[in-house]
Structure formats: C-alpha cells, structure tokens
Design a protein around this motif. Sequence first.
Motif: not given
Length: 393
Positions: A334-337, A353-356, A359-361
């Motif tokens: 939560e703090e980093k990503y 960007a797409a990988q992020m 990761l958010h999902t």
Amino acid sequence: MRRRTIRPSTVADLPQMLAMIPHSRKLMRAAGNTVQWPEGYPGEGDLRRDIEQNASYIIEEEGRPVATFALVHGIEPTYGRIDGGLWLDDTTPYATIHRLACVEGVSGVGRDCFEWCLERMSKDSTMSASLRADTHESNALMRHLLDVYGFTYCGIVYMDDGSPRRAYQRMMYPMVLPSLKAYAEASLLPRYDLFDAAHRRDHAERVMAQSMELAGHYPELNRDMVYAIAVYHDLGLCEGRERHHLVSAELMRADKTLARWFSPTEVETMAEAVEDHRASADHDPRSLYGRIVAEADRNIEPEGIVLRTVQYGMAHYRELDREGHWHRTLQHLEEKYAPGGYLKLYIPHSRNAAQMERLHTLIADRERLRHLFNTLYDRLCTDSSSQPIQRQP
C-alpha cells in the motif's frame, strides 16, 4: 583437442542430422529429462525448415559432422506468453538457439554452439540485438550452459502442446562500444556475484536491458552513457544498502578507466544519474539519464514484487507469525505501490505503466492477494533450498 568448424547445413546433411536426434534424446533421458523432445521431434520437416530459412548449422570435426543446431532470427511464436517474469527486452529483434544435437562419443559441442553464436552476433551490428533460448526444467546440461554463457532466466514459456519451458535471454548491445562492453563484463559485472540474491548479475542485466530499451525512444541520448550508468547503478552495495546509490556514484567518479570513453562532464552526468536512481530518494532525477535508470530499476512484475516482499519480511522480521507477515506485506504494498504510493514512474514509454495497473488490480483484490501471499508463504516455509532475498522490493 581436434579442430572444429561451423558451416551452414544443406539438404544433403539431413540424413546425418536426423541420425543425431535419437542419441541426443537418449542423453536427455539419462539425465532425468523425460519429456523434452518426444518421439518424432525434431523431425525431418523441422530440420528441413531450418535449412530453408538459412538457420541451420553443422559443427564439423576434421570434416566430419558431429553436431547440429539452429539459430533462428525473428519472432518465436511460443514466446508470446511468458509467466512468472519478463523478457529482458521485448521490443528489439532477437535470435533463438534451437535443436542442438550431436553424434555419440563427442563432447563440448554445446560450448562450440554458444561461443560461435555469441561471437557472430557481437561482431555484426546488423544482427539481432539479443539471443534467446528455452529448455526443460530437468535439462541440467542446457541450464548449465545458459548460466555459463551469461543468459538470464526470464520466466516460463509454453510449447505448442502446452508443456512448460524455462526461458532465457542474453543481450548483445550492438550499439555499445565493444571495448566498453568488454571492460564491463570483465571488471564490473562480476562484482554483482558477491551481492544478495536480489542484486546479483541477473538484476544488473535486467536494468541494463530495460535502460537500453527505454533509451531507444530518445535518439539524442548517448547509448554508451546509458549502458555505463546501468552497469554502475548498484555497485555501491559493496558498502551496504543505505548509501549504495551514493557509493556507486563515488566508484564511478573514481574509475579512471572510464576516461577512455567519456569526458569529465559525461562522467559527472552519469554519476548524478546513479545517485538519483533510488526509489525512496527525496528528489526526482536531475537528468533524463537518471530518469531512465530509475525507471529501469523498478522491475514491476506483480507476482514477483509480492514474492520479494514476503521474502524480505521472513528474512528481517523473524518474530512475526503468518498474520504478522500478511499485514506487513499489505502495508508495504500500500505504501509503495498502491495509487498514491511513493514509487514514481518517469518514462511514459516504459512497460512499467501497464505492469503497475496489473499490480494495482492485485492489491485491490484482497482475496486474490491473500491467496497469493499464502501460497508464497507456505512455499518459503517448506522449501529448505530457498534463499531469502535481502532487499525490500
């Protein structure tokens, strides 16, 4: 040792090439590899196709064919999907080593094949920018060769029949000065072998490859500088994690050999980029060079980030139980990503960007994230061969 040469295969070589396949399959089975190269593969059609595409080669010893292999340039369809990782570079042309086989009673043909392919591609800037290969988990000989010749494990790919293979890649960097590459490979990159598991040579190779890939969007950049920055970015770990970015820059400024290729101003620009690459830095990188190496160092692969987070926690917070590690993992993610986290992306062309977004999902899906955490935690608790990664991802 008898002298060996390598030449293109011809249709006339097909009978001898086909005769090599059963022996090579037998070697695989004897080594415990029970599934690779099933009966009928590679067959005459596969070998003939390699010849027609000018991709097939014969290794001769005193005029006698003793081995064959294929060096295929262009897209390999089965490499379109890769699980558990990322290719070092997925945008520039590559060649793939396939179908290495030999006659009975010879040794060292794998070495001959790899050295010839690497030498040929490194000398010709018109060739593909990297070499790829895949092999079965149990093919210990091929895995050893790939390690010896500097290939980086990238993830799992799947053959047409759905069977998994370990996938590897080695970058050739045809746009970088050969003398600079030789210096880095002989004197700098081996230092990474002494660092923790998250910062060994495979990590440096990933940052180098992604830095060069990103630099391709900016023709005004000096490719040799981009390469050198990536090589140096984590060498300061020799004095610990906390000041590693500063120590890396100090080492770069002190390296008199770099004067062979760079002016004092260029060395200072590179050193500043190395200083600025750290994700937790209190300022943005001062140059595009710094933004590129910082972006390349992110290595955002969702499942891998969760794995490294759990590994770090188990190595450094041994007093925690499962629930404690779960909450620590969640807090770090939560703090980093998560959206609003402190990790910044700098290059719009980056695959990060797409990988992020992936990761958010994952972070938002608590049920799926908890299932992944439990799987990784149980594996790390029971796998006595696993080595905790000494790095907060």
